[in-house]
Design a protein around this motif. Sequence first.
Motif, PDB file in Angstrom:
ATOM      1  N   PRO A 127      -7.421   4.521  -2.715  1.00  0.00           N
ATOM      2  CA  PRO A 127      -7.170   4.118  -1.332  1.00  0.00           C
ATOM      3  C   PRO A 127      -7.093   5.342  -0.435  1.00  0.00           C
ATOM      4  O   PRO A 127      -6.755   6.443  -0.878  1.00  0.00           O
ATOM      5  CB  PRO A 127      -5.801   3.431  -1.417  1.00  0.00           C
TER       6      PRO A 127
ATOM      7  N   TYR B  86     -10.953   1.873   0.988  1.00  0.00           N
ATOM      8  CA  TYR B  86     -11.043   2.372  -0.380  1.00  0.00           C
ATOM      9  C   TYR B  86     -12.302   3.216  -0.508  1.00  0.00           C
ATOM     10  O   TYR B  86     -13.327   2.939   0.127  1.00  0.00           O
ATOM     11  CB  TYR B  86     -11.084   1.216  -1.376  1.00  0.00           C
TER      12      TYR B  86
ATOM     13  N   ASP C  88      -4.983   1.080  -7.264  1.00  0.00           N
ATOM     14  CA  ASP C  88      -4.710  -0.022  -6.350  1.00  0.00           C
ATOM     15  C   ASP C  88      -3.579   0.344  -5.395  1.00  0.00           C
ATOM     16  O   ASP C  88      -2.436   0.531  -5.811  1.00  0.00           O
ATOM     17  CB  ASP C  88      -4.339  -1.272  -7.165  1.00  0.00           C
TER      18      ASP C  88
ATOM     19  N   SER D  46       0.826  -1.201   0.000  1.00  0.00           N
ATOM     20  CA  SER D  46       0.000   0.000   0.000  1.00  0.00           C
ATOM     21  C   SER D  46       0.857   1.245   0.000  1.00  0.00           C
ATOM     22  O   SER D  46       1.906   1.311   0.642  1.00  0.00           O
ATOM     23  CB  SER D  46      -0.887  -0.002   1.243  1.00  0.00           C
TER      24      SER D  46
ATOM     25  N   ILE E 161      -8.996  -3.708  -3.569  1.00  0.00           N
ATOM     26  CA  ILE E 161      -9.833  -3.377  -4.721  1.00  0.00           C
ATOM     27  C   ILE E 161     -10.690  -4.573  -5.126  1.00  0.00           C
ATOM     28  O   ILE E 161     -11.747  -4.401  -5.743  1.00  0.00           O
ATOM     29  CB  ILE E 161      -9.003  -2.863  -5.914  1.00  0.00           C
TER      30      ILE E 161
END
Length: 273
Positions: free
Chosen positions: A85, A90, A224, A2, A209
């Motif tokens: 994000p 999300y 993503d 992330s 996602i």
Amino acid sequence: MSICTRGVLLINARISSNFSFRGFRRLSVVPRLQQCEGVRRGFSKSMACSVENCDMGSGVVHPATDAYAGEAVEALKAGKVIAVPTDTLYGFACDACSLEAVNRIYEIKGRRHTSPLAICVGDVSDIARFAVTDHLPHGLLDSLLPGPVTVVLKRGESSVLERSLNPGFDSIGVRVPDCNFIRIIARGSGTALALTSANLSGQPSSVTIKDFENLWEHCAFVYDGGLLPSSRAGSTVVDLTAPHKYRILRPGSAKDETVAILEKHSFVEEVTS
């Protein structure tokens, strides 16, 4: 990995020991933010699909990295909905001043228009453009944000928000997520972003996602950021419309830390009958 992490996954963000303010550690693990103009200069056309040449409703998936920030900004300016994000979940985002785009978010989620949308801005200093902050003690917002907190404030007559956003409501929930990508695109958009969780209304929130794959096709782009290291509780929502009083509207993932900050600034909980 992330974009909201620095090489480590944070576990159990519900009562996050990593959320910080003065004296606490912040949920943020992102680096210092880059200026949007720098991002635009570094935007690689060879890596991203331009708004002019791309089907804006095809749900194209790209990594949530700086290389695609310019593309995301152009999609927002074109009145499109994107999936991004944040530091919690999300979300679907669009230009908060585009009535067509805001209506599109409601359609995607199957959500009633009587449920208000929050907005997202790039920096704490931007909040005063959209909501009343004069009654808040100096430093309070900077202690709460950026982070997994939504502050509810009065819009006031000086707000530059379109009245078509959340008609009938005189307050607005404001977020400054502690996540590099969404803050860069919020800055680049030049306005506030309408922001809500990326899921069908009433369904579980999304931390990958894949959780909302059935809705990709309704977005111009899906960005993503990997598995988000949080629970599905979302942000803590706190009403700060009254001077020196607060109401927790949703406990979320940082209630204890939020209450501690507010009490440090001599706020008391407003008791509702």
